[in-house]
Design a protein around this motif. Structure first.
Motif, PDB file in Angstrom:
ATOM      1  N   ALA A  63      21.108  21.079  33.835  1.00 31.23           N
ATOM      2  CA  ALA A  63      20.662  22.432  34.161  1.00 31.23           C
ATOM      3  C   ALA A  63      21.846  23.384  34.256  1.00 31.23           C
ATOM      4  N   GLN A  64      21.535  24.671  34.211  1.00 35.85           N
ATOM      5  CA  GLN A  64      22.509  25.737  34.389  1.00 35.85           C
ATOM      6  C   GLN A  64      22.152  26.508  35.657  1.00 35.85           C
ATOM      7  N   PRO A  65      23.144  27.088  36.326  1.00 31.35           N
ATOM      8  CA  PRO A  65      22.839  27.871  37.527  1.00 31.35           C
ATOM      9  C   PRO A  65      21.742  28.897  37.256  1.00 31.35           C
ATOM     10  N   GLY A  66      20.793  28.967  38.163  1.00 32.77           N
ATOM     11  CA  GLY A  66      19.668  29.880  38.005  1.00 32.77           C
ATOM     12  C   GLY A  66      18.448  29.247  37.371  1.00 32.77           C
ATOM     13  N   ASP A  67      18.592  28.073  36.749  1.00 32.03           N
ATOM     14  CA  ASP A  67      17.438  27.395  36.156  1.00 32.03           C
ATOM     15  C   ASP A  67      16.463  26.953  37.249  1.00 32.03           C
ATOM     16  N   THR A  68      15.224  26.773  36.850  1.00 35.91           N
ATOM     17  CA  THR A  68      14.193  26.291  37.767  1.00 35.91           C
ATOM     18  C   THR A  68      14.231  24.770  37.844  1.00 35.91           C
ATOM     19  N   VAL A  69      14.193  24.264  39.051  1.00 37.54           N
ATOM     20  CA  VAL A  69      14.132  22.821  39.295  1.00 37.54           C
ATOM     21  C   VAL A  69      12.988  22.568  40.277  1.00 37.54           C
ATOM     22  N   ASP A  99      -0.803  15.350  45.626  1.00 34.15           N
ATOM     23  CA  ASP A  99      -1.899  15.818  44.777  1.00 34.15           C
ATOM     24  C   ASP A  99      -1.319  16.078  43.385  1.00 34.15           C
ATOM     25  N   PHE A 100      -1.555  15.158  42.459  1.00 34.53           N
ATOM     26  CA  PHE A 100      -0.928  15.271  41.143  1.00 34.53           C
ATOM     27  C   PHE A 100      -1.523  16.397  40.306  1.00 34.53           C
ATOM     28  N   ASP A 101      -2.735  16.845  40.604  1.00 40.67           N
ATOM     29  CA  ASP A 101      -3.256  18.029  39.925  1.00 40.67           C
ATOM     30  C   ASP A 101      -2.414  19.248  40.291  1.00 40.67           C
ATOM     31  N   GLU A 102      -2.046  19.342  41.572  1.00 43.90           N
ATOM     32  CA  GLU A 102      -1.193  20.432  42.024  1.00 43.90           C
ATOM     33  C   GLU A 102       0.198  20.327  41.401  1.00 43.90           C
ATOM     34  N   VAL A 103       0.751  19.117  41.352  1.00 40.62           N
ATOM     35  CA  VAL A 103       2.072  18.917  40.760  1.00 40.62           C
ATOM     36  C   VAL A 103       2.056  19.356  39.298  1.00 40.62           C
ATOM     37  N   ARG A 104       1.032  18.973  38.570  1.00 44.04           N
ATOM     38  CA  ARG A 104       0.938  19.334  37.149  1.00 44.04           C
ATOM     39  C   ARG A 104       0.814  20.836  36.977  1.00 44.04           C
ATOM     40  N   ASP A 105      -0.063  21.459  37.761  1.00 40.97           N
ATOM     41  CA  ASP A 105      -0.244  22.908  37.647  1.00 40.97           C
ATOM     42  C   ASP A 105       1.067  23.640  37.931  1.00 40.97           C
ATOM     43  N   LEU A 106       1.795  23.198  38.956  1.00 47.06           N
ATOM     44  CA  LEU A 106       3.052  23.833  39.321  1.00 47.06           C
ATOM     45  C   LEU A 106       4.093  23.648  38.212  1.00 47.06           C
ATOM     46  N   ALA A 107       4.170  22.440  37.665  1.00 48.45           N
ATOM     47  CA  ALA A 107       5.159  22.159  36.624  1.00 48.45           C
ATOM     48  C   ALA A 107       4.882  22.957  35.356  1.00 48.45           C
ATOM     49  N   LEU A 108       3.618  23.069  34.966  1.00 42.28           N
ATOM     50  CA  LEU A 108       3.291  23.796  33.742  1.00 42.28           C
ATOM     51  C   LEU A 108       3.459  25.298  33.929  1.00 42.28           C
ATOM     52  N   ARG A 109       3.265  25.781  35.155  1.00 41.52           N
ATOM     53  CA  ARG A 109       3.442  27.206  35.409  1.00 41.52           C
ATOM     54  C   ARG A 109       4.917  27.583  35.505  1.00 41.52           C
ATOM     55  N   GLU A 110       5.719  26.745  36.175  1.00 42.23           N
ATOM     56  CA  GLU A 110       7.104  27.089  36.449  1.00 42.23           C
ATOM     57  C   GLU A 110       8.088  26.563  35.401  1.00 42.23           C
ATOM     58  N   ARG A 111       7.705  25.541  34.641  1.00 41.21           N
ATOM     59  CA  ARG A 111       8.528  24.963  33.583  1.00 41.21           C
ATOM     60  C   ARG A 111       9.946  24.617  34.063  1.00 41.21           C
ATOM     61  N   PRO A 112      10.071  23.739  35.036  1.00 42.70           N
ATOM     62  CA  PRO A 112      11.401  23.369  35.546  1.00 42.70           C
ATOM     63  C   PRO A 112      12.186  22.576  34.517  1.00 42.70           C
ATOM     64  N   LYS A 113      13.521  22.681  34.598  1.00 45.81           N
ATOM     65  CA  LYS A 113      14.369  21.870  33.738  1.00 45.81           C
ATOM     66  C   LYS A 113      14.416  20.424  34.228  1.00 45.81           C
TER      67      LYS A 113
END
Length: 441
Positions: A131-137, A176-190
């Motif tokens: 990752a680079q500084p400022g990236d989403t994790v 709650d893996f539905d929540e984890v998936r929704d968050l990951a697809l919305r935020e697109r973390p590195k």
């Protein structure tokens, strides 16, 4: 021989050795620095006489202790085996290769780096690699059971990167893996971290891997707490699913205070470059040697039995606590750890932990999911079974441990110091019959 109870706090002075006492366990230290030698002796007695239930602590073997104190301490070894910046590394290279080969064999990984000084620097190296500084994790929120280095705000990882956190369900205490998936697809973390410091249930690495692939993220499994359980076959392995596996080498693995990063071959160069020269200088060779010893011990059949006994003890302890009316986060445990919510007991976790410490039952106060109290004065206590299992305690002892916790929490609520003193004597008696590995008698 049963030792008398010796309550101690951080301000308790180390006692003087009695007249006619045996020769000190560390004669050179005693001669050079008597004050520090007394403190070491006091800590040895404390570790011998108390019931250690902090899940991130354990007892290392005498062999691991010896390796940690060898002349390998004298060498400076920037670089990697065969590629050093200092000469005279003929032996050190063999030590490091021995440790990495053993890590690869034990965990079934393509590549292992045994140089990280501890778990937090190991996780920092992961960010530097991907990752680079400022990236989403993305990682589990600290109050829900995650770790500071998984992007939490007060950590450098939350300052340098944009951290987003997932949690657990209020009704079950489970992810709650539905929540984890929704968050990951919305935020697109590195980077997505799975694992934590207060997770009493099995981690579904396959579910996390599917979400990471869909989101285009690198999946990092932080197994610092459960590495020994994974090595011993008492918890599923993340290796088939995660891009990188990060772990400390103490806790359930029963090694020294160090860390490892393991990964697929495609990520090896990035990980190695991030550790050195990215974050660190020369590795601590004495720790590398002790890691090699611990990995050798973990490859033995006896360690597999140990790992399964850790889990059996935790489940028996959880059941005994439930029988006494305690509220356990997620209702129990699948691993080495039990998280107790004391809200219904009308006593804060910190008050209970300090009282139990005076009773010789060493736990840590801990936040529980959706805790209404402050992090430094939370509602819960966190306990685990790695240390007591290393001393040979079994499921038949867990009812007594639960009883001590029950009586200790009650005494914390009422301020009954006499009751705590009684527990302290009972604890010392049982500990005297189950010597701690590596601790002088």
């Amino acid at each position: 021989m049963t030792r008398p109870p010796t309550p101690a706090t951080a301000t308790t002075p180390a006692p003087e050795a009695p007249a006619g006492a045996a020769a000190p366990a560390h004669p050179a230290l005693a001669a050079a620095d008597p004050e520090l030698a007394r403190l070491v002796a006091a800590e040895e007695r404390l570790q011998a006489d108390t019931l250690r239930l902090i899940p991130s602590e354990n007892y290392v073997s005498a062999a691991v202790l010896e390796a940690s104190g060898t002349v390998l301490q004298n060498k400076y070894s920037e670089g990697y085996a065969g590629r050093r910046y200092y000469e005279g590394q003929q032996v050190i290279d063999q030590v490091e290769r021995l440790a990495t080969d053993r890590a690869r064999a034990l965990f079934g990984v393509d590549h292992a780096n045994v140089q990280p000084y501890s778990g937090s620097p190991a996780n920092l190296a992961v960010y530097l690699a991907f990752a680079q500084p400022g990236d989403t994790v993305m990682g589990m929120a600290l109050p829900m059971g995650g770790h500071l280095t998984h992007g939490w705000g007060v950590s450098a990882t939350g300052s340098w990167f944009r951290g987003v956190q997932y949690g657990v369900r209020r009704d079950t205490g489970l992810i709650d893996f539905d929540e984890v998936r929704d968050l990951a697809l919305r935020e697109r973390p590195k980077v997505i971290f799975c694992g934590g410091t207060a997770l009493p249930r099995t981690i579904d690495f396959a579910a996390f891997a599917g979400i990471a692939r869909e989101a285009g993220a690198v999946l990092v499994a932080d197994i610092a707490h459960i590495a020994g359980l994974v090595a011993g076959g008492a918890h599923p392995s993340p290796v088939p699913h995660a891009d990188v596996v990060s772990t400390t080498t103490h806790k359930t693995l029963r090694g020294p205070r160090g860390a490892m990063l393991m990964c697929r071959e495609e990520h090896a160069k990035a990980i190695d470059k991030a550790v050195f020269p990215g974050l660190q200088g020369g590795p601590h060779n004495q720790t590398t040697a002790a890691i090699a010893v611990a990995l050798h011990e973990a490859a033995q059949p006896a360690f597999r039995d140990y790992a399964h006994r850790v889990v059996a003890n935790a489940r028996a302890l959880a059941a005994a606590l439930l029988d006494r009316g305690f509220d356990l986060v997620s209702g129990g445990t699948d691993n080495h750890l039990v998280l107790i919510d004391l809200t219904g007991r009308d006593v804060p976790g910190k008050t209970a932990a300090k009282a139990l410490d005076r009773a010789g039952v060493v736990v840590n106060h801990n936040t529980v999911p959706y805790d209404p109290r402050r992090p430094f004065d939370p509602s819960g206590i966190r306990i685990g079974t790695p240390s007591l299992t290393s001393r040979g305690l079994g499921t038949e002892h867990m009812a007594a441990v639960a009883d001590w916790i029950d009586r200790g929490v009650a005494a914390a609520r009422t301020g009954d110091e006499d009751a705590l003193a009684v527990i302290r004597a009972e604890v010392a008696d049982l500990m005297g019959r189950h010597p701690a590995p590596g601790v002088p008698a």
